[in-house]
Design a protein around this motif. Structure first.
Motif, PDB file in Angstrom:
ATOM      1  N   PRO A   1      40.566 -47.743  70.780  1.00  0.00           N
ATOM      2  CA  PRO A   1      40.044 -47.010  71.950  1.00  0.00           C
ATOM      3  C   PRO A   1      41.125 -46.400  72.835  1.00  0.00           C
ATOM      4  O   PRO A   1      40.918 -45.345  73.427  1.00  0.00           O
ATOM      5  CB  PRO A   1      39.244 -48.085  72.701  1.00  0.00           C
ATOM      6  N   LEU A   2      42.298 -47.043  72.930  1.00  0.00           N
ATOM      7  CA  LEU A   2      43.361 -46.535  73.801  1.00  0.00           C
ATOM      8  C   LEU A   2      43.982 -45.246  73.263  1.00  0.00           C
ATOM      9  O   LEU A   2      44.540 -44.451  74.030  1.00  0.00           O
ATOM     10  CB  LEU A   2      44.441 -47.601  73.991  1.00  0.00           C
ATOM     11  N   HIS A   3      43.910 -45.069  71.952  1.00  0.00           N
ATOM     12  CA  HIS A   3      44.501 -43.878  71.330  1.00  0.00           C
ATOM     13  C   HIS A   3      43.440 -42.856  70.909  1.00  0.00           C
ATOM     14  O   HIS A   3      43.761 -41.867  70.269  1.00  0.00           O
ATOM     15  CB  HIS A   3      45.327 -44.282  70.099  1.00  0.00           C
ATOM     16  N   TYR A   4      42.183 -43.117  71.283  1.00  0.00           N
ATOM     17  CA  TYR A   4      41.080 -42.280  70.806  1.00  0.00           C
ATOM     18  C   TYR A   4      41.237 -40.818  71.219  1.00  0.00           C
ATOM     19  O   TYR A   4      41.115 -39.905  70.395  1.00  0.00           O
ATOM     20  CB  TYR A   4      39.756 -42.835  71.326  1.00  0.00           C
ATOM     21  N   ALA A   5      41.525 -40.583  72.492  1.00  0.00           N
ATOM     22  CA  ALA A   5      41.634 -39.210  72.987  1.00  0.00           C
ATOM     23  C   ALA A   5      42.775 -38.449  72.312  1.00  0.00           C
ATOM     24  O   ALA A   5      42.678 -37.236  72.080  1.00  0.00           O
ATOM     25  CB  ALA A   5      41.830 -39.216  74.502  1.00  0.00           C
ATOM     26  N   ILE A   6      43.849 -39.158  72.002  1.00  0.00           N
ATOM     27  CA  ILE A   6      45.000 -38.512  71.354  1.00  0.00           C
ATOM     28  C   ILE A   6      44.694 -38.219  69.883  1.00  0.00           C
ATOM     29  O   ILE A   6      44.978 -37.117  69.388  1.00  0.00           O
ATOM     30  CB  ILE A   6      46.250 -39.413  71.475  1.00  0.00           C
ATOM     31  N   ILE A   7      44.098 -39.215  69.191  1.00  0.00           N
ATOM     32  CA  ILE A   7      43.828 -39.046  67.755  1.00  0.00           C
ATOM     33  C   ILE A   7      42.742 -38.003  67.516  1.00  0.00           C
ATOM     34  O   ILE A   7      42.888 -37.103  66.701  1.00  0.00           O
ATOM     35  CB  ILE A   7      43.436 -40.398  67.122  1.00  0.00           C
ATOM     36  N   MET A   8      41.639 -38.122  68.241  1.00  0.00           N
ATOM     37  CA  MET A   8      40.503 -37.218  68.031  1.00  0.00           C
ATOM     38  C   MET A   8      40.555 -36.035  69.002  1.00  0.00           C
ATOM     39  O   MET A   8      39.600 -35.732  69.715  1.00  0.00           O
ATOM     40  CB  MET A   8      39.187 -37.984  68.187  1.00  0.00           C
ATOM     41  N   ASN A   9      41.689 -35.351  69.031  1.00  0.00           N
ATOM     42  CA  ASN A   9      41.810 -34.170  69.880  1.00  0.00           C
ATOM     43  C   ASN A   9      41.111 -32.979  69.218  1.00  0.00           C
ATOM     44  O   ASN A   9      40.585 -33.079  68.112  1.00  0.00           O
ATOM     45  CB  ASN A   9      43.281 -33.856  70.172  1.00  0.00           C
ATOM     46  N   ARG A  10      41.103 -31.846  69.916  1.00  0.00           N
ATOM     47  CA  ARG A  10      40.387 -30.669  69.419  1.00  0.00           C
ATOM     48  C   ARG A  10      40.928 -30.204  68.067  1.00  0.00           C
ATOM     49  O   ARG A  10      40.164 -29.812  67.172  1.00  0.00           O
ATOM     50  CB  ARG A  10      40.478 -29.541  70.442  1.00  0.00           C
ATOM     51  N   GLN A  11      42.253 -30.249  67.905  1.00  0.00           N
ATOM     52  CA  GLN A  11      42.837 -29.805  66.641  1.00  0.00           C
ATOM     53  C   GLN A  11      42.396 -30.694  65.477  1.00  0.00           C
ATOM     54  O   GLN A  11      42.089 -30.204  64.382  1.00  0.00           O
ATOM     55  CB  GLN A  11      44.369 -29.798  66.740  1.00  0.00           C
ATOM     56  N   ARG A  12      42.351 -32.008  65.719  1.00  0.00           N
ATOM     57  CA  ARG A  12      41.943 -32.942  64.671  1.00  0.00           C
ATOM     58  C   ARG A  12      40.467 -32.731  64.313  1.00  0.00           C
ATOM     59  O   ARG A  12      40.097 -32.762  63.136  1.00  0.00           O
ATOM     60  CB  ARG A  12      42.181 -34.381  65.143  1.00  0.00           C
ATOM     61  N   ARG A  13      39.616 -32.513  65.324  1.00  0.00           N
ATOM     62  CA  ARG A  13      38.197 -32.277  65.067  1.00  0.00           C
ATOM     63  C   ARG A  13      37.998 -31.005  64.237  1.00  0.00           C
ATOM     64  O   ARG A  13      37.224 -30.998  63.277  1.00  0.00           O
ATOM     65  CB  ARG A  13      37.422 -32.163  66.388  1.00  0.00           C
ATOM     66  N   ASN A  14      38.703 -29.946  64.614  1.00  0.00           N
ATOM     67  CA  ASN A  14      38.574 -28.695  63.868  1.00  0.00           C
ATOM     68  C   ASN A  14      39.102 -28.843  62.441  1.00  0.00           C
ATOM     69  O   ASN A  14      38.537 -28.273  61.498  1.00  0.00           O
ATOM     70  CB  ASN A  14      39.323 -27.570  64.584  1.00  0.00           C
ATOM     71  N   ALA A  15      40.164 -29.617  62.285  1.00  0.00           N
ATOM     72  CA  ALA A  15      40.732 -29.839  60.959  1.00  0.00           C
ATOM     73  C   ALA A  15      39.747 -30.591  60.068  1.00  0.00           C
ATOM     74  O   ALA A  15      39.591 -30.269  58.877  1.00  0.00           O
ATOM     75  CB  ALA A  15      42.047 -30.617  61.073  1.00  0.00           C
ATOM     76  N   ILE A  16      39.060 -31.598  60.631  1.00  0.00           N
ATOM     77  CA  ILE A  16      38.066 -32.351  59.866  1.00  0.00           C
ATOM     78  C   ILE A  16      36.910 -31.445  59.466  1.00  0.00           C
ATOM     79  O   ILE A  16      36.407 -31.506  58.330  1.00  0.00           O
ATOM     80  CB  ILE A  16      37.559 -33.563  60.670  1.00  0.00           C
ATOM     81  N   LEU A  17      36.485 -30.577  60.377  1.00  0.00           N
ATOM     82  CA  LEU A  17      35.394 -29.648  60.069  1.00  0.00           C
ATOM     83  C   LEU A  17      35.793 -28.670  58.971  1.00  0.00           C
ATOM     84  O   LEU A  17      35.010 -28.427  58.031  1.00  0.00           O
ATOM     85  CB  LEU A  17      34.997 -28.889  61.337  1.00  0.00           C
ATOM     86  N   ILE A  18      36.997 -28.122  59.052  1.00  0.00           N
ATOM     87  CA  ILE A  18      37.474 -27.195  58.013  1.00  0.00           C
ATOM     88  C   ILE A  18      37.607 -27.917  56.676  1.00  0.00           C
ATOM     89  O   ILE A  18      37.235 -27.385  55.621  1.00  0.00           O
ATOM     90  CB  ILE A  18      38.817 -26.573  58.438  1.00  0.00           C
TER      91      ILE A  18
END
Length: 312
Positions: free
Chosen positions: A127-144
């Motif tokens: 949970p402490l690293h959630y915002a850093i790991i699941m940032n916008r770039q990571r979300r878009n990368a997973i979608l692509i």
């Protein structure tokens, strides 16, 4: 390749030859299709028009709903049309197109569900690293990556099927063009191809399902030390996802994990992941999710209230 040109169209045998059963099925699937569109559109609009779109879980849920609409639309309209038709025919080109698009959007859905599971794992276990790991770039990368994975999965099945010679008969014992019924009609030995389909669809589905279940076991292990309230909140956010995963993957694995054979039960199991699950997804993700309920109330109540306001 010349033999293949002997077949220009296929006849879909459908779900039943009984006229009364066909009419009942048409009414049932019409209601299902309306529910799919209404439910998923409500979810998409509610997420897009609220602050939930900034949260990774709802970002993925938004695109899961979109893929549901495309996925079921590759099968359901044709199925309903055939239920009212005397002759259930699909051209060779349309059959290959349906095969590709169905597995393309189905593959996207599989990988989006995987991305959602990864999101829940990070949110609960880190949970402490959630915002850093699941940032916008990571979300878009997973979608692509989900779109690319769906394309490669579908392209593999398409290339296996497009090269098959079809010289008759041309009756597909199914309600849409799928790979196993087509392998059964091919005028060549498809034994080896059947194992490639198992690797592409069956084993892929099984491996992803095992990985997803393992991720949730890890979540269960990690929430042991949480307080009762936090543990309940963490599990409630995952329960809806686990339900969708089981409903989707169980019939997929049943259909594709075995050698290239078709069973009467395949049609029923296929209905689950092509129509029933896309219809249930909106209910599953809203009934057990308070944030989603609040977003729906806020968005749709505000719209109704705005319409009722008198002009000054």
């Amino acid at each position: 390749m010349e033999n293949r040109n002997n077949i220009t169209e296929f006849i879909l045998l459908g779900l039943s030859k009984n006229k009364k059963v066909q009419i009942l099925c048409f009414l049932f699937f019409l209601l299902c299709y309306i529910a799919i569109w209404l439910g998923n559109l409500i979810i998409m609009i509610s997420i897009t028009c609220s602050q939930l779109i900034d949260q990774p879980m709802y970002f993925f849920l938004n695109y899961l709903s979109l893929s549901d609409l495309f996925y079921t639309s590759t099968v359901t309209p044709k199925l309903m049309t055939d239920l009212l038709s005397e002759r259930k025919v699909i051209s060779y080109k349309n059959c290959m197109t349906q095969l590709f698009t169905t597995h393309f959007f189905g593959g996207i859905e599989v990988f989006i569900l995987t991305g959602m599971a990864y999101d829940r794992y990070v949110a609960i276990c880190k949970p402490l690293h959630y915002a850093i790991i699941m940032n916008r770039q990571r979300r878009n990368a997973i979608l692509i990556a989900s779109c690319a994975g769906g394309f490669l999965h579908s392209l593999g099945l398409f290339l296996l099927t497009i090269g098959l010679p079809f010289c008759g008969p041309n009756e597909i014992d199914h309600y849409f063009c799928d790979v196993y019924p087509l392998l059964k009609l091919a005028c060549t030995d498809t034994h080896k191809m059947g194992f490639l389909v198992i690797a592409n669809s069956g084993l892929m589905g099984l491996v992803i399902f095992v990985v997803l279940m393992a991720s949730y076991f890890m979540i269960l292990y990690n929430v042991r030390a949480y307080s009762a309230e936090c543990r309940h909140k963490a599990l409630s956010t995952c329960s809806s996802h686990v339900t969708v995963v089981i409903l989707f993957f169980a019939p997929v694995i049943f259909v594709y994990i075995r050698p290239a054979t078709t069973l009467p039960e395949d049609k029923v199991f296929t209905l689950f992941y092509t129509i029933i699950v896309p219809m249930l997804n909106p209910l599953i993700y809203t009934l057990r999710n308070m944030e989603m309920k609040n977003a729906i109330k806020k968005v749709w109540c505000n719209e109704r209230c705005g319409q009722k306001k008198p002009m000054i």
